[in-house]
Design an enzyme around this catalytic site. Structure first.
Site, PDB file in Angstrom:
ATOM      1  N   ASP A 175     101.248 -73.205  46.718  1.00  0.00           N
ATOM      2  CA  ASP A 175     103.088 -73.044  46.120  1.00  0.00           C
ATOM      3  C   ASP A 175     103.044 -71.565  46.071  1.00  0.00           C
ATOM      4  O   ASP A 175     101.272 -70.747  44.534  1.00  0.00           O
ATOM      5  CB  ASP A 175     103.052 -73.786  45.389  1.00  0.00           C
ATOM      6  N   ASP A 213     108.330 -71.979  49.783  1.00  0.00           N
ATOM      7  CA  ASP A 213     107.042 -71.299  49.350  1.00  0.00           C
ATOM      8  C   ASP A 213     106.242 -72.466  49.221  1.00  0.00           C
ATOM      9  O   ASP A 213     105.043 -72.213  48.764  1.00  0.00           O
ATOM     10  CB  ASP A 213     107.163 -70.408  48.914  1.00  0.00           C
ATOM     11  N   GLU A 214     105.791 -73.297  50.044  1.00  0.00           N
ATOM     12  CA  GLU A 214     105.047 -75.116  49.613  1.00  0.00           C
ATOM     13  C   GLU A 214     103.720 -75.615  50.591  1.00  0.00           C
ATOM     14  O   GLU A 214     104.891 -75.800  51.702  1.00  0.00           O
ATOM     15  CB  GLU A 214     105.677 -75.825  49.126  1.00  0.00           C
TER      16      GLU A 214
HETATM   17  P1  TTP Z   1     109.778 -72.151  43.542  1.00  0.00           P
HETATM   18  O1  TTP Z   1     108.106 -72.437  44.746  1.00  0.00           O
HETATM   19  O2  TTP Z   1     110.635 -72.965  42.482  1.00  0.00           O
HETATM   20  O3  TTP Z   1     109.598 -71.034  42.833  1.00  0.00           O
HETATM   21  P2  TTP Z   1     108.494 -69.558  43.211  1.00  0.00           P
HETATM   22  O4  TTP Z   1     107.804 -69.046  43.640  1.00  0.00           O
HETATM   23  O5  TTP Z   1     109.601 -68.164  42.341  1.00  0.00           O
HETATM   24  O6  TTP Z   1     108.540 -69.518  41.510  1.00  0.00           O
HETATM   25  P3  TTP Z   1     106.607 -70.101  41.045  1.00  0.00           P
HETATM   26  O7  TTP Z   1     105.362 -69.403  40.629  1.00  0.00           O
HETATM   27  O8  TTP Z   1     106.795 -71.431  39.802  1.00  0.00           O
HETATM   28  O9  TTP Z   1     106.273 -71.594  41.678  1.00  0.00           O
HETATM   29  O10 TTP Z   1     110.584 -71.746  44.678  1.00  0.00           O
HETATM   30  C1  TTP Z   1     109.944 -70.823  45.802  1.00  0.00           C
HETATM   31  C2  TTP Z   1     111.043 -69.834  46.211  1.00  0.00           C
HETATM   32  O11 TTP Z   1     112.463 -70.377  46.684  1.00  0.00           O
HETATM   33  C3  TTP Z   1     111.591 -68.639  44.807  1.00  0.00           C
HETATM   34  O12 TTP Z   1     111.526 -68.159  45.002  1.00  0.00           O
HETATM   35  C4  TTP Z   1     112.732 -69.022  44.964  1.00  0.00           C
HETATM   36  C5  TTP Z   1     113.892 -70.162  46.242  1.00  0.00           C
HETATM   37  N1  TTP Z   1     114.467 -70.504  45.089  1.00  0.00           N
HETATM   38  C6  TTP Z   1     115.936 -70.570  45.590  1.00  0.00           C
HETATM   39  O13 TTP Z   1     116.159 -70.203  46.510  1.00  0.00           O
HETATM   40  N2  TTP Z   1     116.372 -71.770  44.178  1.00  0.00           N
HETATM   41  C7  TTP Z   1     115.908 -72.678  43.719  1.00  0.00           C
HETATM   42  O14 TTP Z   1     116.698 -73.157  43.161  1.00  0.00           O
HETATM   43  C8  TTP Z   1     114.395 -72.752  43.516  1.00  0.00           C
HETATM   44  C9  TTP Z   1     113.798 -74.083  42.565  1.00  0.00           C
HETATM   45  C10 TTP Z   1     113.866 -72.177  44.012  1.00  0.00           C
HETATM   46 MG    MG Z   2     106.192 -71.118  44.408  1.00  0.00          MG
END
Ligand code: TTP
Ligand code: MG
Length: 385
Positions: free
Chosen positions: A6, A99-100
């Site tokens: 992630d 991103d996962e």
């Molecule tokens: P996430 O993996 O949920 O968040 P993140 O990578 O920003 O932070 P973390 O370090 O906690 O993993 O989401 C990945 C990307 O997806 C995030 O950068 C922005 C986008 N996103 C949206 O556009 N809408 C949403 O509701 C969420 C949760 C994320």
């Molecule tokens: Mg993330």
């Protein structure tokens, strides 16, 4: 062994990596409109309580020095595709979101593998990720969130995390967690000790499955992107030959609709779009265009084939037109808030599935080119070129 990767503050990290002036600063990525919400915040901004889903005004209230960056989804998607391609060197990859991903690494050392791709990603994009390792996807996903950012966490057995709340498990949302709490199940330890009939009462058969997955008695496999078609194409032979551009555009839009629908149905996006034209006398030729970013929308597919056909002068009446989409990629879920397009296509596709393909269409083909012959979904350009 399965890894869950992630990316950390994905959109914000990319912005900080491409613009070093933003490095180390509290930033939030949001849509272009005034009332857009924050899609993500850098870890520097999270210290002030800035979170996904907040409005820009709320974010600025918590952190007056917050820098707002307008989201550029194409940039994030391109980075995502490249990261997924890096991960493919280490095992089968199941793309879970933008991103996962899950990576099946067999008997390799999870920490050593993680260090390898972490340094590759860091070197190429100057961003970090957090990785969870476990025997199944559920625990690996939970583990990746336990040491963010830039972390690695291995769960050998569910007993190691028995103190954590059940809501940490992917699939147990707030509502289910509340219901479980009413039955005295608050932590993962409680869940693993609870009588199965209680879990079944609250969560149905999914709860029972989850119990056995966590126990390690049901295997969850990584489903890599395989067995997908190499290209998706449709063609149309007309009852009467077409000559006027307006008629040709209408037919092309109809074909683009079919190709777009089939792409989305397969969960794919395409970078290469080709157009095939056959004249009345069977003379056939094709033209192609390669996009920088993969597409799934009929409107975009149409724009490309329109651009291609507008480049030439049609010298004879047209008997057949075809569109083929190739260089396919798994469609990445775009969770961006102000992207209503995907939602719109999801609804259109649902209506088509339920009421038939012709039950809904776009304004441009309101008066459809009428033809009796069905469009063959088996069309491939190399067959008729
Ligand atoms: P996430 O993996 O949920 O968040 P993140 O990578 O920003 O932070 P973390 O370090 O906690 O993993 O989401 C990945 C990307 O997806 C995030 O950068 C922005 C986008 N996103 C949206 O556009 N809408 C949403 O509701 C969420 C949760 C994320
Ligand atoms: Mg993330």
């Amino acid at each position: 062994m399965i890894l869950h990767v992630d990316m950390d503050a994905f959109f914000a990290s990319i912005e900080q990596a491409v613009n070093p002036k933003l490095k180390g600063l509290p930033i939030a990525v949001a849509g272009a409109k005034k009332r857009s919400v924050i899609t993500t915040a850098s870890y520097e901004a999270r210290k002030y309580g800035v979170k996904t889903g907040m409005t820009i005004v709320q974010g600025l209230k918590l952190c007056p020095t917050l820098r707002i960056v307008v989201a550029n989804f194409k940039k994030y998607e391109a980075t995502s595709i490249e990261i997924m391609n890096i991960l493919k060197f280490y095992g089968d990859v199941e793309v879970y979101s933008v991103d996962e991903a899950f990576v099946e690494i067999g008997n390799e050392n999870p920490e050593a593998v993680t260090n390898c791709f972490k340094s590759k990603i860091k070197e190429k994009f100057n961003i970090t990720c957090s990785v969870g390792a476990a025997r199944n996807k559920t625990l690996a996903k939970l583990a990746s969130g336990l040491k963010k950012p830039d972390g690695f966490f291995l769960i050998k057995d569910v007993s190691e995390i028995s103190h954590l709340p059940v809501s940490e498990i992917c699939g147990i949302g707030k509502k289910i967690a509340c219901k479980l709490a009413l039955s005295g199940i608050i932590t993962i330890g409680d869940f693993m000790k609870a009588p199965l009939h209680k879990i079944k009462e609250v969560m149905g058969i999914n709860g029972v499955r989850l119990f056995y997955v966590l126990k390690g008695e049901i295997n969850e496999h990584v489903n890599p992107y395989t067995e997908k078609p190499k290209s998706i194409g449709n063609s149309m032979t007309f009852d009467r030959d077409l000559f006027y551009k307006e008629e040709i555009y209408k037919a092309l839009f109809q074909l683009a609709e079919k190709v777009g629908f089939r792409l989305r149905n397969e969960g794919l996006e395409a970078r290469h779009i080709s157009l095939i034209v056959r004249y009345k006398d069977f003379q056939t030729f094709s033209m192609a265009h390669k996009q920088l970013m993969p597409i799934f929308e009929e409107k975009e597919i149409f724009q490309i084939v329109k651009f291609l056909i507008d480049k030439i002068e049609l010298v004879k009446p047209v008997r057949l037109l075809g569109i083929s989409a190739s260089d396919l990629y798994p469609a990445i879920q775009k969770k961006i808030f102000d992207n209503k397009i995907e939602e719109c296509y999801r609804i259109i596709d649902k209506i088509r599935e339920k009421w038939g393909f012709d039950s809904i269409t776009w304004g441009i083909v309101h008066q459809k080119y009428s033809h009796n012959k069905p469009i063959s979904p088996a069309w491939r350009p190399n067959r008729i070129c």
